[in-house]
Scaffold this motif. Structure first.
Motif, mmCIF file in Angstrom:
data_model
loop_
_atom_site.group_PDB
_atom_site.id
_atom_site.type_symbol
_atom_site.label_atom_id
_atom_site.label_comp_id
_atom_site.label_asym_id
_atom_site.label_seq_id
_atom_site.Cartn_x
_atom_site.Cartn_y
_atom_site.Cartn_z
ATOM 1 N N GLY A 267 0.768 -1.227 0.000
ATOM 2 C CA GLY A 267 0.000 0.000 0.000
ATOM 3 C C GLY A 267 0.802 1.282 0.000
ATOM 4 N N VAL A 268 2.111 1.209 -0.280
ATOM 5 C CA VAL A 268 2.901 2.440 -0.371
ATOM 6 C C VAL A 268 2.401 3.237 -1.574
ATOM 7 N N GLU A 269 1.980 4.455 -1.338
ATOM 8 C CA GLU A 269 1.359 5.251 -2.386
ATOM 9 C C GLU A 269 2.373 5.658 -3.450
ATOM 10 N N LYS A 270 1.906 5.671 -4.680
ATOM 11 C CA LYS A 270 2.672 6.147 -5.837
ATOM 12 C C LYS A 270 3.942 5.341 -6.093
ATOM 13 N N PHE A 271 3.965 4.084 -5.669
ATOM 14 C CA PHE A 271 5.156 3.275 -5.899
ATOM 15 C C PHE A 271 5.189 2.842 -7.366
ATOM 16 N N PRO A 272 6.312 3.029 -8.064
ATOM 17 C CA PRO A 272 6.348 2.755 -9.504
ATOM 18 C C PRO A 272 6.545 1.282 -9.829
ATOM 19 N N VAL A 273 6.084 0.900 -11.009
ATOM 20 C CA VAL A 273 6.288 -0.444 -11.551
ATOM 21 C C VAL A 273 7.248 -0.303 -12.729
ATOM 22 N N THR A 274 8.365 -1.036 -12.694
ATOM 23 C CA THR A 274 9.457 -0.737 -13.629
ATOM 24 C C THR A 274 10.082 -1.941 -14.325
ATOM 25 N N HIS A 275 9.604 -3.168 -14.088
ATOM 26 C CA HIS A 275 10.329 -4.305 -14.638
ATOM 27 C C HIS A 275 10.279 -4.364 -16.160
ATOM 28 N N HIS A 276 9.259 -3.743 -16.779
ATOM 29 C CA HIS A 276 9.207 -3.689 -18.236
ATOM 30 C C HIS A 276 10.150 -2.637 -18.808
ATOM 31 N N MET A 277 10.784 -1.887 -17.936
ATOM 32 C CA MET A 277 11.789 -0.905 -18.345
ATOM 33 C C MET A 277 13.196 -1.442 -18.110
ATOM 34 N N THR A 278 13.405 -2.075 -16.956
ATOM 35 C CA THR A 278 14.739 -2.564 -16.627
ATOM 36 C C THR A 278 15.123 -3.799 -17.428
ATOM 37 N N LEU A 279 14.164 -4.664 -17.756
ATOM 38 C CA LEU A 279 14.525 -5.887 -18.483
ATOM 39 C C LEU A 279 15.069 -5.596 -19.883
ATOM 40 N N PRO A 280 14.357 -4.847 -20.730
ATOM 41 C CA PRO A 280 14.933 -4.599 -22.062
ATOM 42 C C PRO A 280 16.200 -3.758 -22.018
ATOM 43 N N SER A 281 16.307 -2.869 -21.050
ATOM 44 C CA SER A 281 17.529 -2.064 -20.955
ATOM 45 C C SER A 281 18.722 -2.946 -20.601
ATOM 46 N N THR A 282 18.509 -3.933 -19.744
ATOM 47 C CA THR A 282 19.576 -4.874 -19.407
ATOM 48 C C THR A 282 19.940 -5.726 -20.610
ATOM 49 N N PHE A 283 18.936 -6.210 -21.319
ATOM 50 C CA PHE A 283 19.195 -7.048 -22.484
ATOM 51 C C PHE A 283 19.996 -6.296 -23.542
ATOM 52 N N VAL A 284 19.581 -5.067 -23.846
ATOM 53 C CA VAL A 284 20.281 -4.336 -24.906
ATOM 54 C C VAL A 284 21.695 -3.964 -24.470
ATOM 55 N N ALA A 285 21.890 -3.692 -23.178
ATOM 56 C CA ALA A 285 23.240 -3.424 -22.688
ATOM 57 C C ALA A 285 24.117 -4.656 -22.860
ATOM 58 N N SER A 286 23.572 -5.824 -22.557
ATOM 59 C CA SER A 286 24.312 -7.070 -22.744
ATOM 60 C C SER A 286 24.674 -7.279 -24.204
ATOM 61 N N MET A 287 23.715 -7.093 -25.085
ATOM 62 C CA MET A 287 23.940 -7.318 -26.506
ATOM 63 C C MET A 287 24.981 -6.348 -27.056
ATOM 64 N N ALA A 288 24.925 -5.090 -26.621
ATOM 65 C CA ALA A 288 25.871 -4.084 -27.117
ATOM 66 C C ALA A 288 27.271 -4.321 -26.568
ATOM 67 N N MET A 289 27.376 -4.593 -25.271
ATOM 68 C CA MET A 289 28.691 -4.755 -24.668
ATOM 69 C C MET A 289 29.362 -6.054 -25.107
ATOM 70 N N THR A 290 28.578 -7.070 -25.402
ATOM 71 C CA THR A 290 29.147 -8.298 -25.957
ATOM 72 C C THR A 290 29.830 -8.025 -27.288
ATOM 73 N N ASP A 291 29.312 -7.053 -28.035
ATOM 74 C CA ASP A 291 29.887 -6.685 -29.329
ATOM 75 C C ASP A 291 30.953 -5.595 -29.215
ATOM 76 N N GLY A 292 31.337 -5.266 -27.979
ATOM 77 C CA GLY A 292 32.446 -4.338 -27.788
ATOM 78 C C GLY A 292 32.072 -2.903 -27.504
ATOM 79 N N ALA A 293 30.797 -2.627 -27.302
ATOM 80 C CA ALA A 293 30.382 -1.254 -27.019
ATOM 81 C C ALA A 293 30.872 -0.832 -25.642
ATOM 82 N N SER A 294 31.074 0.483 -25.473
ATOM 83 C CA SER A 294 31.511 1.021 -24.190
ATOM 84 C C SER A 294 30.347 1.079 -23.213
ATOM 85 N N VAL A 295 30.675 1.307 -21.962
ATOM 86 C CA VAL A 295 29.633 1.446 -20.949
ATOM 87 C C VAL A 295 28.746 2.645 -21.264
#
Length: 360
Positions: A267-295
């Protein structure tokens, strides 16, 4: 002898039995509490993987475990398998709530409440028929997840299970798939902002005293304005990519987002839901860094896909959630879309890997 997707008949029977129990348990404790447990299991498993010398986060073993319910550690068989996999426990809880709201298994709503079938924080208890519905939909969610992953459909398989079971539940239990827009269109949230009610569309869970509902029911009353969700996607997308860059874990940001929903459930008011934001951002970071991209490049891509995930979630909630009567999960629909985009980019050769997204 394997029958389908590398599983023997005994494997499939074990998964079905476990998925029935997982879906029923998700119904008993409620869909949202069950998803919080998904987050807890991911945090425990990924934390162990990060500090272990035999780190396997995002490896084929973990992905295989997520697909088949077997594999190394906690993440595959528990968090993404038939125990607390969202396609099983969460999906079972959602379907059971849809059933219970029609058959005297939910509380009586007050004027101004959403339809009770949307209350995924509500624990449905121990009634056998309600738990059986959760169990059946748990099996269905597992079957969808197995089929999607086994065929190499380039989307997140658990999210496919969550969405398809939600649509099937609406059809089976007589709820509208989309519902009727009561403003200028499906995307219009102004009737909610003005306090408009659904005239002549009262709801009761047992045929007794009915209550008036809001004309439009946004998924999260504190998280539906376009600029607000975009800003949230920006910051969580950066954080997801950064956590991957520092830990190498594909699922730790998702686990943090999912586990944090305990506070929303409490019941904490205004608590955000974010897993649909963090999951693709993690995936794309993995895909880019595997190919040699910088942080820095990974952070930029993470921010972009975080925003994309946030906006897709908002589109889906306005179309499929706000005007109907049961829970339809905007994050899962968003994850399907963003992982499809990433999968297509991998198939097109833009990236050489696809994180945990299956490919044909």
């Amino acid at each position: 002898m394997a029958i389908a997707f590398g599983l023997t008949a005994v494997d499939m029977l074990v998964l079905a039995i476990a998925a029935f129990a997982g879906g029923a348990f998700g119904a008993s404790i409620g869909a949202l509490p069950a998803f919080c447990f998904t987050g807890f299991m991911v945090l425990i498993g990924e934390a162990g993987n990060v500090v272990s010398e035999s780190f396997v986060g995002g490896s084929p073993d973990v992905i295989s475990g997520a697909a088949g319910g077997y594999g190394a550690g906690i993440v595959g068989p528990l968090a993404f398998g038939p125990v607390f996999g969202p396609h099983v426990a969460f999906a079972g809880g959602v379907a059971a709530a849809a059933y219970a709201a029609k058959y005297d298994g939910m509380y009586e709503p007050d004027d101004g409440d959403y339809h009770p079938a949307k209350d995924i924080a509500y624990a449905l208890g121990t009634r056998p028929d309600v738990l059986a519905v959760g169990g059946v939909f748990g099996i269905l969610g597992m079957a969808i997840r197995q089929t999607s992953g086994g065929l190499g459909v380039p989307i997140d398989p658990p999210a496919a299970g969550v969405i398809l079971t939600a649509v099937i539940a609406r059809l089976v239990f007589g709820y509208p798939v989309i519902g009727r827009a009561r403003g200028s269109g499906l995307l219009d949230m102004s009737p909610f902002e003005s306090g408009k009610m659904r005239s002549g569309e009262e709801v009761a869970t047992d045929g007794g005293m009915a209550a008036e509902r809001p004309a439009v029911e946004p998924w999260l009353p504190h998280q539906y304005k376009w600029t607000h969700v975009a800003m949230l996607g920006l910051i969580t997308g950066i954080l997801g990519a950064y956590i991957f860059a520092k830990t190498g874990s594909l699922f730790l940001p998702f686990g943090i987002s999912a586990a944090s929903l305990l506070f929303l459930n409490l019941g904490v008011e205004k608590f955000p839901v974010t897993h649909h934001m963090t999951l693709p951002s993690t995936f794309v970071a993995s895909m880019a860094m595997t190919d040699g991209a910088s942080v820095l490049v990974a952070l930029g891509l993470g921010a972009f896909f975080g925003i994309l995930g946030a906006l897709f979630g908002e589109v889906y909630q306005r179309i499929f959630y706000a005007h109907s009567d049961t829970h339809f999960d905007p994050p899962a629909a968003s994850i399907i879309t963003t992982t499809l985009i990433l999968g297509i980019l991998a198939l097109a050769g833009v990236f050489t890997t696809s994180a945990a997204i299956p490919l044909p």
